[in-house]
Design an enzyme around this catalytic site. Structure first.
Site, mmCIF file in Angstrom:
data_model
loop_
_atom_site.group_PDB
_atom_site.id
_atom_site.type_symbol
_atom_site.label_atom_id
_atom_site.label_comp_id
_atom_site.label_asym_id
_atom_site.label_seq_id
_atom_site.Cartn_x
_atom_site.Cartn_y
_atom_site.Cartn_z
ATOM 1 N N CYS A 28 0.843 -1.200 0.000
ATOM 2 C CA CYS A 28 0.000 0.000 0.000
ATOM 3 C C CYS A 28 0.879 1.253 0.000
ATOM 4 O O CYS A 28 1.765 1.390 0.840
ATOM 5 C CB CYS A 28 -0.893 -0.028 1.235
ATOM 6 S SG CYS A 28 -1.585 1.560 1.710
ATOM 7 N N GLU A 29 0.638 2.144 -0.940
ATOM 8 C CA GLU A 29 1.486 3.330 -1.025
ATOM 9 C C GLU A 29 1.220 4.346 0.089
ATOM 10 O O GLU A 29 2.009 5.260 0.292
ATOM 11 C CB GLU A 29 1.340 4.003 -2.384
ATOM 12 C CG GLU A 29 0.033 4.692 -2.641
ATOM 13 C CD GLU A 29 -0.017 5.357 -4.009
ATOM 14 O OE1 GLU A 29 -0.775 6.325 -4.138
ATOM 15 O OE2 GLU A 29 0.681 4.916 -4.932
ATOM 16 N N HIS A 30 0.125 4.179 0.823
ATOM 17 C CA HIS A 30 -0.191 5.141 1.879
ATOM 18 C C HIS A 30 0.516 4.827 3.190
ATOM 19 O O HIS A 30 0.819 5.737 3.965
ATOM 20 C CB HIS A 30 -1.710 5.186 2.104
ATOM 21 C CG HIS A 30 -2.463 5.569 0.882
ATOM 22 N ND1 HIS A 30 -3.602 4.910 0.466
ATOM 23 C CD2 HIS A 30 -2.220 6.524 -0.047
ATOM 24 C CE1 HIS A 30 -4.043 5.471 -0.656
ATOM 25 N NE2 HIS A 30 -3.228 6.438 -0.983
ATOM 26 N N HIS A 31 0.755 3.526 3.476
ATOM 27 C CA HIS A 31 1.383 3.145 4.744
ATOM 28 C C HIS A 31 2.605 2.248 4.559
ATOM 29 O O HIS A 31 3.265 1.892 5.524
ATOM 30 C CB HIS A 31 0.380 2.399 5.642
ATOM 31 C CG HIS A 31 -0.817 3.215 5.992
ATOM 32 N ND1 HIS A 31 -1.995 3.170 5.258
ATOM 33 C CD2 HIS A 31 -1.028 4.119 6.983
ATOM 34 C CE1 HIS A 31 -2.870 4.006 5.783
ATOM 35 N NE2 HIS A 31 -2.318 4.590 6.834
ATOM 36 N N GLN B 53 -4.973 -0.582 -4.863
ATOM 37 C CA GLN B 53 -5.576 -1.709 -5.567
ATOM 38 C C GLN B 53 -6.364 -1.262 -6.795
ATOM 39 O O GLN B 53 -6.351 -1.934 -7.833
ATOM 40 C CB GLN B 53 -6.471 -2.501 -4.613
ATOM 41 C CG GLN B 53 -7.052 -3.761 -5.221
ATOM 42 C CD GLN B 53 -7.807 -4.603 -4.214
ATOM 43 O OE1 GLN B 53 -7.434 -4.667 -3.048
ATOM 44 N NE2 GLN B 53 -8.865 -5.248 -4.653
ATOM 45 N N HIS C 137 -5.865 -5.949 3.016
ATOM 46 C CA HIS C 137 -4.905 -4.864 3.215
ATOM 47 C C HIS C 137 -4.530 -4.787 4.690
ATOM 48 O O HIS C 137 -5.381 -4.523 5.543
ATOM 49 C CB HIS C 137 -5.511 -3.534 2.764
ATOM 50 C CG HIS C 137 -5.736 -3.461 1.293
ATOM 51 N ND1 HIS C 137 -4.979 -2.660 0.468
ATOM 52 C CD2 HIS C 137 -6.619 -4.111 0.479
ATOM 53 C CE1 HIS C 137 -5.386 -2.805 -0.786
ATOM 54 N NE2 HIS C 137 -6.383 -3.679 -0.800
ATOM 55 N N CYS D 94 -2.923 -2.546 6.108
ATOM 56 C CA CYS D 94 -3.108 -1.183 6.633
ATOM 57 C C CYS D 94 -4.513 -1.010 7.196
ATOM 58 O O CYS D 94 -4.761 -0.089 7.968
ATOM 59 C CB CYS D 94 -2.820 -0.140 5.555
ATOM 60 S SG CYS D 94 -3.883 -0.254 4.111
#
Length: 198
Positions: free
Chosen positions: A87-90, A128, A156, A158
């Site tokens: 996941c690019e956010h976490h 995703q 996920h 995250c």
């Protein structure tokens, strides 16, 4: 459309500096109050650096295609292809499966290449939704089929290990192109075979 029998696919990445990544990983752990002084933790920053380098390094491959001499025009579907991405956010992993299918045009694809295309786009910080569309768009562009369908189901971390901690929750995304989007029979067949409601 004339296509080469094999297209060499290489993921373009900037040069990796594992030493700098290891130093940064050590500083990151220390900033969180985690000591790396013990024997079991001493090598952790280096292992973290190598692990993320591996997660972000897809293997190059040849997109092998063959003439569709028999004029096969029914669905080709690879189900339950294992998926792992980050996941690019976490920068936490998400894992699951992908179902990738296409309606052949003038050429057919070596079946293992469906998994290779998935890996090509999954080995980078991702969301995703984007991953699903990238795989479908890439196959539509490079294979020129009558239609492409991609369904991804993933858990996920995250979402399951932090924040809401919704353990067991999965996310499903889909992209349908060409006849798999516009022709009701083809769309229904694809969705039924992937286990999705039509």
């Amino acid at each position: 459309m004339t296509m080469p029998t094999a297209l060499h696919v290489v993921h373009e990445v900037k040069e990796t500096d594992l030493a700098a990544a290891e130093l940064a990983a050590g500083q990151f752990l220390q900033a969180l109050g985690i000591s790396t002084e013990s024997e079991s933790m001493r090598g952790t920053p280096g292992r973290m650096a190598r692990a993320y380098a591996e997660l972000f390094s897809p293997r190059p491959f040849e997109l092998t295609t063959f003439p569709n001499d028999e004029g096969y025009d029914e669905l080709v579907l690879a189900r339950n292809i294992p998926l792992r991405s980050v996941c690019e956010h976490h920068l936490l992993p998400f894992v699951g499966t992908a179902h990738i299918g296409y309606l052949p045009g003038h050429r057919i694809l070596g079946l293992s290449k469906l998994a290779r295309v998935l890996e090509h786009f999954a080995c980078r910080p991702q969301v995703q939704e984007r991953l699903t569309k990238q795989v479908a768009d890439w196959l539509q562009t490079h294979l020129d089929p009558q239609g492409v369908g991609v369904v991804i189901q993933a858990e996920h971390t995250c979402m399951t290990l932090r924040g809401v901690q919704a353990i067991g929750a999965t996310t499903t995304t889909s992209t349908l192109l060409g006849l798999l989007r516009t022709d009701g029979r083809s769309r229904g067949e694809f969705l039924t075979l992937t286990g999705m409601p039509g």
